[in-house]
Design a protein around this motif. Structure first.
Motif, mmCIF file in Angstrom:
data_model
loop_
_atom_site.group_PDB
_atom_site.id
_atom_site.type_symbol
_atom_site.label_atom_id
_atom_site.label_comp_id
_atom_site.label_asym_id
_atom_site.label_seq_id
_atom_site.Cartn_x
_atom_site.Cartn_y
_atom_site.Cartn_z
ATOM 1 N N GLY A 1 0.862 -1.191 0.000
ATOM 2 C CA GLY A 1 0.000 0.000 0.000
ATOM 3 C C GLY A 1 0.888 1.227 0.000
ATOM 4 O O GLY A 1 1.948 1.224 0.628
ATOM 5 N N VAL A 2 0.490 2.278 -0.726
ATOM 6 C CA VAL A 2 1.367 3.444 -0.884
ATOM 7 C C VAL A 2 1.692 4.069 0.484
ATOM 8 O O VAL A 2 0.811 4.378 1.272
ATOM 9 N N THR A 3 2.989 4.158 0.765
ATOM 10 C CA THR A 3 3.458 4.682 2.047
ATOM 11 C C THR A 3 4.481 5.777 1.770
ATOM 12 O O THR A 3 5.310 5.642 0.872
ATOM 13 N N LYS A 4 4.394 6.839 2.553
ATOM 14 C CA LYS A 4 5.345 7.946 2.395
ATOM 15 C C LYS A 4 6.707 7.580 2.967
ATOM 16 O O LYS A 4 6.789 6.925 4.012
ATOM 17 N N GLY A 5 7.768 7.993 2.270
ATOM 18 C CA GLY A 5 9.120 7.805 2.771
ATOM 19 C C GLY A 5 9.658 9.111 3.333
ATOM 20 O O GLY A 5 8.890 10.053 3.572
ATOM 21 N N PHE A 6 10.982 9.190 3.508
ATOM 22 C CA PHE A 6 11.584 10.418 4.040
ATOM 23 C C PHE A 6 11.455 11.590 3.064
ATOM 24 O O PHE A 6 11.403 12.736 3.469
ATOM 25 N N GLY A 7 11.453 11.285 1.773
ATOM 26 C CA GLY A 7 11.356 12.347 0.786
ATOM 27 C C GLY A 7 12.634 13.159 0.594
ATOM 28 O O GLY A 7 12.598 14.274 0.094
ATOM 29 N N PHE A 8 13.781 12.579 0.947
ATOM 30 C CA PHE A 8 15.061 13.269 0.703
ATOM 31 C C PHE A 8 15.351 13.327 -0.797
ATOM 32 O O PHE A 8 15.990 14.259 -1.274
ATOM 33 N N LEU A 9 14.945 12.284 -1.495
ATOM 34 C CA LEU A 9 15.240 12.164 -2.922
ATOM 35 C C LEU A 9 13.952 12.134 -3.730
ATOM 36 O O LEU A 9 12.937 11.579 -3.281
ATOM 37 N N THR A 10 14.013 12.722 -4.930
ATOM 38 C CA THR A 10 12.875 12.695 -5.831
ATOM 39 C C THR A 10 12.747 11.312 -6.453
ATOM 40 O O THR A 10 13.734 10.754 -6.933
#
Lengths: 201, 253
Positions: free
Chosen positions: A93-102
């Protein structure tokens, strides 16, 4: 000293053994004071994306690691650890990561066997201190079913061919990711860890 | 390009490596940690350790071996033998194993594969299948070290194993095991048609040609062998050089 973040149940001992071999002191920890004092942070590669993010959230480490990254502390993500650096993953299921990288982490397309398991070669995309003393024919050990997609090509240090071109080493300033397991990649993997050591000291 | 893997298998009993012919007449070979180091240097791509007795008192000795191997060598290794519960899996992974191979226990309780794959990730759950060809040309699944036949068909069981969450299959052909006349290519082919996870072929390696046969695209992704490596009959560097000449992509030794 390097902090290895303990967020799951898998094999992180091998990582510690490999770091020992290249002269890196490490501690498996979730303690903020210890992490703060360390020269770098490693997010190892065990378990599933969603479980890992939940475990980090439960231990209140997500925002803390983001702060440390923002302060410029070197972060090395291995396998799943690298995937956590991206915006999201569709694993479980779609889960958010840290978002450091595109980029987004997606299942490897089924026209090849999944998981991608075994030794595959690194194709060089750009220079990095990580390439020091590496041979042109560098093989490293992969074992994963998901991979980063739509990545910023400027961050791509190496890729590996497996149906699609899979980002294998990525780097954006102090954020470094390796999709394979350097701790399981024989002499080549140990050289990469030794190069990482030089970068952070 | 993803390379084909060469995997020496070390059967361990009371902390020593042994090799049985058709699972019986076991002969002592060597110290597992020393052998592991030797194989790592020679260019083995992975190692497999089977705890062949798996009685409770020997279990602790085996876990010690796993830890020593993990400390000494930086290539992946799988541990199997006597794995019955999620806790057994946890203990070998914690000791430093990368993958766990499950055989009889998976037949008896298929939920174990599913539960373990969810908890530790598919990539570390290997379904090991002992198969013997029957008169009608199919393969029956055997358990308990090849001693007990089950009602399962190996191809169906492989498919089911993939669906349950196994990340890799080891296919050991009982007919060819220890005979050194080559791998059971038909078994590998039948299973490869049915699943989309990596297949490790086991049982029957005697000559280098056997490896090049079974590592052709429609058969196996990796080849496992024991005695030809332990007794030095086929040195791994020579094998890899040979495979490269046969057009099979291998990691250089």
């Amino acid at each position: 000293m390097i902090s290895i973040i303990d967020y799951g149940a898998g094999n992180i001992k091998s990582l510690q053994f490999a770091l020992n071999k290249v002269g890196i002191d490490s501690q498996i920890t979730t303690d903020e004071t210890t992490i703060k004092k360390s020269d770098a942070i490693i997010l190892p590669g065990v378990g599933a994306f969603q479980d890992a993010m939940h475990a980090l959230d439960d231990q209140e480490l997500t925002s803390f690691i983001k702060q440390e990254a923002a302060r410029g502390k070197p972060l090395l993500g291995i396998c799943l650890g690298m995937q956590l650096f991206y915006e999201s993953s569709e694993e479980g299921g779609v889960t958010k990561g840290f978002g450091f990288l595109t980029g987004k982490v997606k299942k490897i397309p089924n026209n090849v066997k999944v998981p991608h398991m075994g030794w595959n070669n690194l194709i060089k995309h750009r220079n990095s201190a990580l390439w020091k003393q590496m041979t042109d024919e560098a093989f490293v050990y992969f074992v994963h079913s998901y991979a980063a997609t739509d990545v910023d090509t400027n961050t791509l240090v190496a890729s590996t061919p497996y149906g699609i071109n899979i980002p294998a080493i990525v780097q954006q300033n102090n954020i470094i990711g390796m999709q394979f397991h350097p701790e399981k990649s024989g002499a080549t993997g140990l050289q990469l860890l030794a190069n990482f050591k030089e970068m952070i000291t | 390009m993803l390379t084909k893997r060469i995997i020496p298998c070390l059967d361990v009993d009371k902390g020593r490596v042994v090799k049985g012919k058709k699972f019986t007449n076991i002969q002592d070979v060597a110290d597992p940690v020393k052998l592991a180091q030797r194989y790592n240097k020679a260019g083995a791509d992975e190692l497999v350790f089977y705890d062949i007795t798996a009685s409770n008192e020997d279990r602790d000795i085996f876990i010690d071996v796993v830890e020593q191997v993990a400390a000494e060598i930086a290539i992946p290794f799988t541990v199997g033998g006597g794995i019955r519960t999620v806790e057994d899996i946890h203990s070998v992974l914690r000791a430093g194993a990368d993958k766990v191979s499950i055989n009889s226990a998976a037949v008896q309780q298929p939920d174990l594969i599913e539960e373990a794959a969810k908890k530790f990730g598919k990539q570390c759950i290997v379904l090991s299948i002992d198969a013997k060809q029957t008169n009608d040309g199919r393969w029956a699944v055997y358990i308990h070290g090849g001693r007990k036949q089950t009602a399962l068909n190996a191809v169906d069981w492989a498919e089911q194993g993939e669906a349950l969450g196994a990340g890799e299959l080891v296919l050991n052909a009982i007919n060819t095991d220890g005979e050194k006349n080559g791998y059971d290519l038909d078994l590998m082919h039948a299973v490869a048609q049915a699943v989309n996870i990596p297949i490790v072929a086991s049982g029957g390696a005697g000559k280098m040609e056997h490896f090049s046969q079974v590592l052709q695209p429609t058969y196996a992704d990796a080849a496992l062998a024991a005695s030809v490596f332990h007794y030095g009959e086929i040195p791994i560097p020579a094998l890899k050089a040979y495979l490269a000449t046969q057009g099979i992509t291998v990691r250089p030794s």
